[in-house]
Design an enzyme around this catalytic site. Structure first.
Site, short mmCIF file in Angstrom:
data_model
loop_
_atom_site.label_atom_id
_atom_site.label_comp_id
_atom_site.label_asym_id
_atom_site.label_seq_id
_atom_site.Cartn_x
_atom_site.Cartn_y
_atom_site.Cartn_z
N GLY A 245 -4.28 9.25 -7.17
CA GLY A 245 -4.52 8.87 -5.93
C GLY A 245 -3.27 9.26 -4.90
N ILE B 275 -1.00 7.42 -3.12
CA ILE B 275 0.23 6.69 -3.48
C ILE B 275 0.69 7.15 -4.90
N SER C 193 -1.12 -5.55 0.16
CA SER C 193 -1.06 -5.10 1.33
C SER C 193 -0.69 -5.93 2.33
N ALA C 194 -0.10 -5.57 3.42
CA ALA C 194 0.27 -6.50 4.49
C ALA C 194 -1.04 -7.25 4.94
N TYR D 277 -12.21 -6.16 1.32
CA TYR D 277 -11.30 -5.49 0.96
C TYR D 277 -9.87 -6.52 0.68
N LYS E 261 -7.42 -8.28 -2.37
CA LYS E 261 -5.82 -8.23 -2.66
C LYS E 261 -5.19 -9.53 -2.69
N TYR F 12 2.19 -3.61 1.08
CA TYR F 12 2.74 -2.25 1.60
C TYR F 12 2.06 -2.48 3.17
N PHE F 13 3.09 -1.65 4.02
CA PHE F 13 2.56 -1.68 5.38
C PHE F 13 1.55 -0.62 5.70
N ASN G 84 -10.61 6.98 8.52
CA ASN G 84 -10.64 5.63 9.08
C ASN G 84 -9.17 5.46 9.79
N ARG H 198 2.17 -0.59 14.63
CA ARG H 198 2.41 -1.04 13.09
C ARG H 198 3.59 -0.45 12.76
N ARG I 29 -11.17 -1.86 18.28
CA ARG I 29 -11.74 -1.92 16.87
C ARG I 29 -11.53 -3.25 16.47
P1 NAD Z 1 -6.54 6.13 -3.39
O1 NAD Z 1 -7.89 6.02 -3.43
O2 NAD Z 1 -5.92 7.63 -2.94
O3 NAD Z 1 -5.87 6.11 -4.84
C1 NAD Z 1 -6.50 5.00 -5.71
C2 NAD Z 1 -6.95 5.77 -7.13
O4 NAD Z 1 -7.58 5.01 -7.97
C3 NAD Z 1 -7.96 6.66 -6.67
O5 NAD Z 1 -7.50 8.10 -7.40
C4 NAD Z 1 -9.30 6.33 -7.26
O6 NAD Z 1 -9.89 7.42 -8.13
C5 NAD Z 1 -8.78 5.47 -8.40
N1 NAD Z 1 -9.70 4.38 -8.93
C6 NAD Z 1 -10.41 3.89 -8.14
N2 NAD Z 1 -11.29 2.76 -9.03
C7 NAD Z 1 -10.74 2.98 -10.29
C8 NAD Z 1 -11.26 2.34 -11.41
N3 NAD Z 1 -12.19 1.42 -11.30
N4 NAD Z 1 -10.56 2.83 -12.58
C9 NAD Z 1 -9.81 3.87 -12.58
N5 NAD Z 1 -9.20 4.45 -11.41
C10 NAD Z 1 -9.91 3.85 -10.15
O7 NAD Z 1 -5.80 5.02 -2.84
P2 NAD Z 1 -4.08 4.90 -2.34
O8 NAD Z 1 -3.83 4.91 -0.75
O9 NAD Z 1 -3.36 5.53 -3.00
O10 NAD Z 1 -3.86 3.27 -2.58
C11 NAD Z 1 -3.43 3.16 -3.97
C12 NAD Z 1 -3.48 1.43 -3.77
O11 NAD Z 1 -2.76 0.90 -2.82
C13 NAD Z 1 -4.77 0.70 -3.65
O12 NAD Z 1 -5.03 -0.43 -4.56
C14 NAD Z 1 -5.07 0.44 -2.21
O13 NAD Z 1 -5.85 -0.83 -1.92
C15 NAD Z 1 -3.55 0.09 -1.91
N6 NAD Z 1 -2.96 0.17 -0.56
C16 NAD Z 1 -3.13 1.20 0.18
C17 NAD Z 1 -2.81 1.34 1.51
C18 NAD Z 1 -2.94 2.63 2.08
O14 NAD Z 1 -2.72 2.39 3.33
N7 NAD Z 1 -3.29 3.62 1.42
C19 NAD Z 1 -2.28 0.29 2.07
C20 NAD Z 1 -1.93 -0.91 1.29
C21 NAD Z 1 -2.41 -0.92 -0.07
C1 UD1 Z 2 -5.86 -0.67 8.03
C2 UD1 Z 2 -6.76 -1.61 7.45
C3 UD1 Z 2 -5.74 -2.42 6.39
C4 UD1 Z 2 -5.45 -1.44 5.33
C5 UD1 Z 2 -4.66 -0.14 5.92
C6 UD1 Z 2 -4.41 0.83 5.07
C7 UD1 Z 2 -8.16 -2.52 9.22
C8 UD1 Z 2 -8.46 -3.57 10.19
N1 UD1 Z 2 -6.83 -2.49 8.38
O1 UD1 Z 2 -4.67 -0.94 8.68
O2 UD1 Z 2 -6.38 -3.52 6.01
O3 UD1 Z 2 -4.38 -2.00 4.25
O4 UD1 Z 2 -5.55 0.33 6.93
O5 UD1 Z 2 -5.50 1.52 4.50
O6 UD1 Z 2 -9.19 -1.50 9.09
N2 UD1 Z 2 -6.33 3.67 15.51
C9 UD1 Z 2 -6.78 4.21 16.45
N3 UD1 Z 2 -7.74 5.38 16.26
C10 UD1 Z 2 -8.18 5.42 15.20
C11 UD1 Z 2 -7.70 4.86 14.08
C12 UD1 Z 2 -6.87 3.83 14.18
O7 UD1 Z 2 -6.49 3.97 17.78
O8 UD1 Z 2 -9.13 6.46 15.14
C13 UD1 Z 2 -5.23 2.58 15.75
C14 UD1 Z 2 -5.68 1.05 15.08
O9 UD1 Z 2 -6.49 0.26 16.26
C15 UD1 Z 2 -4.36 0.43 14.83
C16 UD1 Z 2 -3.34 1.61 14.43
O10 UD1 Z 2 -4.22 2.66 14.90
O11 UD1 Z 2 -3.78 -0.03 15.97
C17 UD1 Z 2 -3.48 1.96 12.94
O12 UD1 Z 2 -4.67 1.85 12.20
P1 UD1 Z 2 -5.08 2.12 10.70
O13 UD1 Z 2 -4.43 3.50 10.42
O14 UD1 Z 2 -6.47 2.28 10.74
O15 UD1 Z 2 -4.25 1.17 10.09
P2 UD1 Z 2 -4.37 -0.59 10.00
O16 UD1 Z 2 -5.49 -0.99 11.07
O17 UD1 Z 2 -3.04 -1.12 10.33
#
Ligand code: NAD
Ligand code: UD1
Length: 336
Positions: free
Chosen positions: A10, A12, A124-125, A149, A153, A177-178, A198, A231, A292
């Site tokens: 994935g 990260i 996650s934060a 979700y 966490k 993570y932020f 999203n 953020r 939102r």
């Molecule tokens: P991502 O979806 O790109 O990576 C997650 C990977 O896990 C994917 O490759 C998916 O195929 C795999 N996966 C999902 N379910 C599985 C299962 N049951 N068995 C095996 N593999 C599985 O997401 P990411 O953005 O790289 O996030 C990684 C982790 O960090 C996640 O746990 C996510 O919740 C957490 N996280 C992400 C963010 C963010 O903004 N991206 C923020 C906070 C926390």
């Molecule tokens: C969201 C999730 C959080 C998750 C994180 C990473 C929500 C409420 N929170 O965080 O749980 O860990 O993603 O996946 O969904 N924004 C816009 N227009 C857009 C998209 C976003 O204005 O089309 C704004 C949002 O209102 C926010 C900022 O951009 O102020 C960041 O949004 P986003 O990237 O979705 O992250 P978070 O909401 O912080």
């Protein structure tokens, strides 16, 4: 000895694989490809110049996991695998609890059988909920999460803390993570969301490249410097380096420890849009839209514990984040 990376294909995870390999660690990767493609790991191998074992396996498949632990001497697990779409989790709570919570329990049971008791977990934060003021500190109360979700966490953090109390040999580093954005500087790997994004940064870059018409800025009446949400955006390569430090810390320090990974600086939606336009010289048309549901005005980290325990601080700035996102987007307009 090797480090097992769940969800290593994935966003990260793939960046973390590169940093671990560069730091000289041996890795074994598993993923079920639910939200990723094999091409990501092919590029990790290309960029690192190294080979490593990969298993297409689900973390809920105990037998599959046992085979991996039997074939390799795993000293620690970095656990990224999970579902992460907030809105989808509201529609499909059982799928989220089954995959994230159930899958983590199965993984922990197999780790215990194999005598591997170290986990670095992707938290996650979001666990800080709606009511804590920024800068967010690890000592603040967690909970009050607003969606399934976030609840997964929060629950997994609790499970890992309880496990560490039950058996002092366990180590759990809970990385909060932020907002991870950006991509590898090569432009070869990056975030590849399914469908309409999203999150803010992938939306901005798809507007910039013309796949989407304009960005909706969700609310301009928040109590922030320009009214839009603030953020703590963190470059994914900095985040990946934080995992290298965290897993090295986990080798030496048993017990559960929650650690923020953020920069400590907040940027508003319009700050990010402006930085993206200025650094890359491309327009990002936007309109102001209603708030939102579930969003808060401001969320940023106090990153001092990561500095103290891991000797880690984020090094890349918002311009690096915008430049690297755009390079990835331009070179890979349709993702992997
Ligand atoms: P991502 O979806 O790109 O990576 C997650 C990977 O896990 C994917 O490759 C998916 O195929 C795999 N996966 C999902 N379910 C599985 C299962 N049951 N068995 C095996 N593999 C599985 O997401 P990411 O953005 O790289 O996030 C990684 C982790 O960090 C996640 O746990 C996510 O919740 C957490 N996280 C992400 C963010 C963010 O903004 N991206 C923020 C906070 C926390
Ligand atoms: C969201 C999730 C959080 C998750 C994180 C990473 C929500 C409420 N929170 O965080 O749980 O860990 O993603 O996946 O969904 N924004 C816009 N227009 C857009 C998209 C976003 O204005 O089309 C704004 C949002 O209102 C926010 C900022 O951009 O102020 C960041 O949004 P986003 O990237 O979705 O992250 P978070 O909401 O912080």
């Amino acid at each position: 000895m090797a480090i097992l990376i769940t969800g290593g294909c994935g966003y990260i995870g793939s960046h973390t694989c590169i940093e671990l390999l560069d730091a000289g660690h041996d890795i074994v990767v598993l993923d079920n490809y639910y939200n990723s493609k094999p091409e990501a790991l092919r590029r990790v191998k290309e960029l690192s110049g190294k080979e490593f074992p990969f298993y297409e396996c689900d973390i809920r498949d105990a037998e599959g996991l046992r085979k991996i632990f039997a074939a390799h001497s795993i000293e620690a697990v970095i656990h990224f695998a999970g579902l992460k779409a907030v809105g989808e989790s509201v529609q499909k709570p059982l799928e989220y609890f089954d995959n994230n919570v159930g899958g983590t329990i199965t993984l922990l049971e197999v780790m215990r059988e194999a005598g591997c008791k170290r986990m670095v977990f992707s938290s996650s934060a979001t666990v800080y909920g709606m009511n804590n003021p920024s800068p967010l500190k690890e000592t603040m109360p967690t909970g009050g999460v607003t969606n399934p979700y976030g609840r997964t966490k929060f629950m997994i953090e609790g499970i890992l803390e309880d496990l560490c109390v039950s058996d002092p040999e366990w180590t759990a580093v809970l990385l909060r993570y932020f907002n991870p954005i950006g991509a590898h500087a090569s432009g070869r790997i990056g975030e590849d969301p399914n469908g309409i994004p999203n999150n803010l940064m992938p939306y901005i870059s798809q507007v910039a490249i013309g796949k989407l018409q304009k960005l909706s800025v969700f609310g301009n009446d928040y109590d922030t410097h320009d009214g839009t949400g603030v953020r703590d955006y963190i470059h994914v390569v900095d985040l990946a380096k934080g995992h290298v430090k965290a897993v090295e810390y986990a080798m030496k320090h048993p017990g559960a420890e929650a650690i923020n990974l953020g920069t400590g600086t907040g940027y508003s939606v319009l700050d990010l849009v402006n930085a993206f336009q200025n650094v890359n010289g491309v327009p990002v048309p936007y309109v102001i839209a209603p708030r939102r549901a579930g969003d808060i005005a401001t969320c940023y980290a106090d990153p001092s514990k990561a500095k103290e325990l891991l000797n880690w601080t984020a090094e890349l700035d918002v311009n690096d984040m915008c430049r690297d996102t755009w390079r990835w987007q331009k070179q890979n307009p349709n993702g992997f």
